[in-house]
Design a protein around this motif. Structure first.
Motif, mmCIF file in Angstrom:
data_model
loop_
_atom_site.group_PDB
_atom_site.id
_atom_site.type_symbol
_atom_site.label_atom_id
_atom_site.label_comp_id
_atom_site.label_asym_id
_atom_site.label_seq_id
_atom_site.Cartn_x
_atom_site.Cartn_y
_atom_site.Cartn_z
ATOM 1 N N ARG A 193 -1.274 -5.946 -9.971
ATOM 2 C CA ARG A 193 -1.064 -6.481 -8.630
ATOM 3 C C ARG A 193 0.405 -6.869 -8.455
ATOM 4 N NH1 ARG A 193 -3.155 -12.017 -8.322
ATOM 5 N NH2 ARG A 193 -0.988 -12.699 -8.411
ATOM 6 N N GLU A 216 -1.283 3.924 -11.822
ATOM 7 C CA GLU A 216 -1.881 2.690 -12.333
ATOM 8 C C GLU A 216 -0.891 1.569 -12.066
ATOM 9 O OE1 GLU A 216 -4.554 1.638 -14.429
ATOM 10 O OE2 GLU A 216 -5.416 3.423 -13.434
ATOM 11 N N THR A 236 -6.547 -4.551 -3.226
ATOM 12 C CA THR A 236 -6.855 -3.113 -3.259
ATOM 13 C C THR A 236 -6.800 -2.631 -4.707
ATOM 14 O OG1 THR A 236 -4.600 -2.254 -3.163
ATOM 15 C CG2 THR A 236 -5.600 -2.866 -1.070
ATOM 16 N N ASP A 237 -7.350 -1.439 -4.984
ATOM 17 C CA ASP A 237 -7.295 -0.954 -6.375
ATOM 18 C C ASP A 237 -6.349 0.215 -6.533
ATOM 19 O OD1 ASP A 237 -9.906 -2.243 -6.158
ATOM 20 O OD2 ASP A 237 -10.589 -0.208 -5.567
ATOM 21 N N GLU A 238 -5.782 0.666 -5.457
ATOM 22 C CA GLU A 238 -4.968 1.869 -5.586
ATOM 23 C C GLU A 238 -3.501 1.524 -5.730
ATOM 24 O OE1 GLU A 238 -4.573 5.369 -2.884
ATOM 25 O OE2 GLU A 238 -6.763 5.023 -2.804
ATOM 26 N N GLY A 239 -2.919 1.954 -6.844
ATOM 27 C CA GLY A 239 -1.503 1.703 -7.040
ATOM 28 C C GLY A 239 -0.671 2.882 -6.568
ATOM 29 N N THR A 240 0.621 2.635 -6.377
ATOM 30 C CA THR A 240 1.515 3.697 -5.920
ATOM 31 C C THR A 240 2.809 3.632 -6.707
ATOM 32 O OG1 THR A 240 0.668 3.357 -3.691
ATOM 33 C CG2 THR A 240 2.670 4.675 -3.886
ATOM 34 N N THR A 281 0.856 -1.178 0.000
ATOM 35 C CA THR A 281 0.000 0.000 0.000
ATOM 36 C C THR A 281 0.899 1.238 0.000
ATOM 37 O OG1 THR A 281 0.014 0.189 2.384
ATOM 38 C CG2 THR A 281 -1.716 -1.190 1.431
ATOM 39 N N ARG A 282 0.275 2.389 -0.175
ATOM 40 C CA ARG A 282 1.064 3.619 -0.168
ATOM 41 C C ARG A 282 1.819 3.782 1.155
ATOM 42 N NH1 ARG A 282 -0.351 9.017 -3.015
ATOM 43 N NH2 ARG A 282 1.033 10.490 -1.996
ATOM 44 N N ARG A 307 1.000 -2.434 -6.347
ATOM 45 C CA ARG A 307 -0.385 -2.422 -5.875
ATOM 46 C C ARG A 307 -0.597 -3.622 -4.967
ATOM 47 N NH1 ARG A 307 -5.105 -4.704 -7.666
ATOM 48 N NH2 ARG A 307 -4.330 -5.195 -9.761
#
Ligand code: ADP
Length: 619
Positions: A168, A165, A145-149, A85-86, A141
C-alpha cells in the motif's frame, strides 16, 4: 502482463527537458519534493481512515522510508499513504495539472540560468527526481484496492505503465546518475532529509546502519531502523523552540515554492475558540494571482489531522497570496467545504487571520516591504473595497508614485504624504493616469508644481475604482486633482461666474454639447487649457473597466477650463474672425483631450485643422 507505453503531455515533456538539462544549482531539493509528496499522501490516507479504518488495517503505522543501495546505485522513497490507481498514475505523473502552466511556459526564455529560476517559482514536484536520476520507477497501490501499478520513465518523451505487485502506498525508486551517487550515501542522505523533513508530522526512517553497505540488509532492515526527523507537526511546537530555517522549510512544503517566505506569523489561540494558525507571506506572486478561480487558502487540520488543502474560507480574497496552516480544535473531523462556508467559527478565524496578516505586513520594513508591495500591492488594494473593518490598516499599507519622488517605483505612503504637507494644506491630492509619464506631464499638475504641493500619482488599472472607497486619511480629505473646481486658497468660487465671462461664453458656443461648461482655470500655469471631470463623473479608467465587464456607462461631459494668461488664449480673445476662432478653440479642446491621454473622436479633423493653421503661419 501488458506494458503500456504513453507519451508525456507536451508541457510535462518540456518541464522534464528543463529539469534534466538546465542544471539546477541545488539538486538535493528533489528529496524535499518527494518527501513532501509522500507526506501529503499519508495525510490524505489518515483523513480517509477516519471514516474507514479498514483502509489502514494492513499497516497502521504511518511512515516514510528512505532506502538506498550504493552498489545498485539506487535510492528509494517509500510511503504507506494513499497510493495511486493505474488511472491516477497515468494522469498525475504524465501531465501537469497546475493552473498557470501555460503562462509559465510562455515566460521561459531558453536561457538556462533564468529558466532554472523560473522553474523554482513554478514548483517542480515529482519531476525534480530526474535532476539526479536517469530512470525513475514508481510502484504504487491505492489504499483499499489490490491492484498495484508500476510506472517507469527515463524522463524523455514517454513512460510505461504495467500491473505490478505493490505494498500500500507509493515507492519511488531512483536510478541515480553517475554524478549523483552521493545520494546513495547514508551520511549525505541523513543530512539532507533532516534539513527538509524535520517539520513533517510523520516519521521518516532510514536503515540505522550508517555505512550503507548492509550486506545482510534483508534481515537487518526491520530491526535496525532509525527515525531521523522529529516527526511532530511544526506548528504544534512552541514558537521559541522553532528556528527560522524550520519555518522556511515548512513554508516550502505548504506552498510548493522554492524561495524563502518574506514573513510569517505563528499563533496559538485559546479561549472560546481554540486553534493554531501559521501564515506565510511569499516573496513572489504565483503565476495565477489574477485568476480569481485559482485554488488558494490554507491547509486545514483538525486536531492535528490533515483535512484539506486550499481551504479558502479562512482568508479574504484580497489576501489570496497568503499560504499557511490552520489547525482547529473546534471543527468536526468530517467538516466539508460547505460547512466551512457557513460556520461562524470559520468567519471568526478569518477575521483574526486577516488582522494578523495585515499586522505582519505593517511590520515589514525597507526592502522587504518594497518587495512585497511590488508583487502584491495591487491585490492588497482590493481589500479597501472588500474589507471595511480593516480599511484603516490597509490604507496605511498603500504605496504610490508621487511628484515628490523620482522613478517608477511606488514608495510613498499616505503617512509620508501627510508628513510633507504644507502649512494650511487640508487635502491629500492625487492624480489618476494611464501611466507614469502621462501622469507627470499632466497639465493638472501645473499649479501644484508652482506652489510646491505634492500630488500622488496613481497609474494602476484599478486605482480609480478603489479610490472611490477612500474618502480621507488621518482626517484629511482626498481630492482628485482632475475633478471639480480647484480651490487651493480656500477662497471659494472665483468672481468670474462662467456664464458671465464673455470669452467663456464664446468658447462654449463653439464647443456646445461637447462640454458641460467652460470656465477660467486656476489649475494651469503653462498649458492653455485642460479638461476637468465633474466631482462624481466616471473617469476614463473606470469607464474602461466597466465597459470591459459589459456594463453600459452613462455619458458624462468634461468641463473645459482655459488659462486666461496664456498667450494663445490672449490671442484667441482678440480673434475677430469667428471661423478662425472656432478652429482654434477646437484645436485647444482636442489638445486638452490628448494631454489627458485620451484618443480623439475625430483625429483626422484635428490634423486638418492644425495643418491649415500651420499653413497660414508659414504663408
Ligand atoms: P504536486 O505535488 O505539486 O501536485 P507533483 O508533480 O509532485 O505535483 O505530483 C503530482 C501528483 O502526483 C500529486 O498531486 C499526487 O496526486 C501524485 N503523487 C505524487 N507523489 C505521490 C505519492 N507519493 N503518493 C500518492 N500520490 C502521489
Amino acid at each position: 502482463m501488458t506494458i503500456e507505453t504513453r507519451g508525456f503531455q507536451t508541457e510535462a515533456r518540456q518541464l522534464l527537458h528543463l529539469m534534466i538539462h538546465s542544471l539546477y544549482s541545488n539538486r538535493e531539493i528533489f528529496l524535499r519534493e518527494l518527501i513532501s509528496n509522500a507526506s501529503d499522501a499519508i495525510d490524505k490516507l489518515r483523513f480517509e481512515s477516519l471514516t474507514d479504518d479498514t483502509l489502514i488495517a494492513d499497516d497502521p503505522e504511518f511512515r516514510i522510508r528512505i532506502e538506498f543501495d550504493a552498489d545498485a546505485k539506487t535510492l528509494a522513497i517509500a510511503d504507506n499513504g494513499i497510493g495511486m490507481t493505474r488511472a491516477e498514475v497515468t494522469e498525475q505523473l504524465g501531465t501537469i495539472a497546475k493552473s498557470g502552466t501555460a503562462e509559465f511556459f510562455e515566460r521561459l526564455t531558453g536561457d538556462q540560468r533564468q529558466d532554472a529560476q523560473l522553474i523554482g517559482q513554478f514548483g517542480v514536484g515529482f519531476y525534480s527526481a530526474f535532476m539526479v536520476a536517469d530512470e525513475v520507477e514508481v510502484v504504487t497501490r491505492k489504499a483499499g484496492t489490490d491492484e498495484g501499478t508500476c510506472w517507469k520513465s527515463k524522463g524523455e518523451d514517454e513512460f510505461t505503465i504495467e500491473a505490478a505487485e505493490a505494498d500500500r502506498g507509493t515507492r519511488v525508486v531512483l536510478h541515480l546518475k553517475p554524478d549523483a551517487q552521493e545520494f546513495a550515501e547514508s551520511f549525505r542522505l541523513k543530512t539532507v532529509v533532516r534539513k527538509y523533513s524535520d517539520h513533517i508530522g510523520v516519521p521518516v526512517v532510514m536503515p540505522a546502519d550508517s555505512d550503507g553497505e548492509g550486506e545482510d540488509a534483508e534481515d537487518a532492515e526491520a530491526a535496525a531502523e532509525e527515525v531521523i526527523n522529529s516527526a511532530t507537526a511544526l506548528w504544534t511546537r512552541s514558537r521559541s523552540e522553532i528556528k527560522d530555517d524550520e519555518y522556511k522549510e515548512l513554508y516550502k512544503h505548504v506552498s510548493h515554492d522554492f524561495e524563502d517566505p518574506l514573513a510569517w506569523s505563528h499563533n496559538r489561540v485559546e479561549g472560546r475558540l481554540e486553534y493554531t494558525s501559521l501564515v506565510f507571506v511569499p516573496r513572489r506572486a504565483p503565476f495565477d494571482l489574477w485568476n480569481r478561480e485559482s485554488p488558494r487558502g490554507v491547509k486545514l487540520y483538525v486536531q492535528r489531522v490533515f483535512i484539506m488543502d486550499d481551504a479558502e474560507q479562512f482568508l479574504p480574497l484580497y489576501l489570496r497570496f497568503v499560504r499557511g496552516i490552520v489547525d482547529s480544535n473546534d471543527l468536526p473531523l468530517n467538516v466539508s467545504r460547505e460547512i466551512l462556508q457557513e460556520d461562524p467559527a470559520v468567519a471568526t478565524i478569518r477575521n483574526a487571520l486577516a488582522k494578523r496578516v495585515l499586522d505582519t505586513l505593517s511590520r515589514l520594513k525597507g526592502d522587504d516591504y518594497d518587495a512585497f508591495w511590488d508583487e502584491f500591492g495591487q491585490v492588497l488594494k482590493e481589500g479597501i473595497a472588500e474589507d471595511f473593518a480593516n480599511r484603516e490598516s490597509i490604507m496605511k499599507l498603500l504605496r504610490f508614485s508621487s511628484t515628490e519622488q523620482d522613478g517608477e517605483e511606488q514608495r510613498t505612503s499616505f503617512s509620508d504624504y501627510v508628513a510633507r504637507m504644507q502649512e494650511g494644506q487640508d487635502r491629500i491630492y492625487y492624480l489618476i493616469a494611464d501611466n507614469l509619464s502621462a501622469a507627470r506631464q499632466s497639465p493638472h499638475l501645473e499649479v501644484f508644481r508652482q506652489r510646491g504641493i505634492e500630488v500622488l500619482l496613481l497609474t494602476e488599472r484599478i486605482d480609480e475604482w478603489f479610490m472611490t472607497f477612500v474618502n480621507e486619511f488621518d482626517g484629511k480629505a482626498l481630492q482628485d486633482v482632475t475633478r471639480g473646481e480647484l480651490d487651493l486658497d480656500g477662497e471659494g468660487k472665483p468672481e468670474d461666474e462662467s456664464d458671465e465671462d464673455a470669452l467663456a461664453k464664446r468658447i462654449k458656443d463653439v464647443l456646445e454639447s461637447r462640454v458641460e461648461s467652460v470656465r477660467r482655470s486656476t489649475r494651469l500655469t503653462d498649458s492653455p487649457a485642460c479638461l476637468v471631470l465633474g466631482e462624481h463623473d466616471i473617469g476614463a479608467q473606470m469607464r474602461r473597466l466597466m465597459e470591459a465587464s459589459g456594463q453600459s456607462v452613462p455619458d458624462s461631459k468634461p468641463h473645459f477650463e482655459f488659462n486666461p494668461d496664456h498667450p494663445l488664449v490672449l490671442k484667441l480673445d482678440s480673434e475677430a474672425d469667428e471661423d478662425r476662432f472656432g478652429d482654434l478653440v477646437k484645436v485647444l479642446f482636442d489638445q486638452a483631450s490628448l494631454a489627458e491621454g485620451q484618443s480623439l473622436s475625430d483625429p483626422g479633423d484635428y490634423v486638418r485643422r492644425v495643418n491649415s493653421l500651420l499653413l497660414e503661419l508659414l504663408a
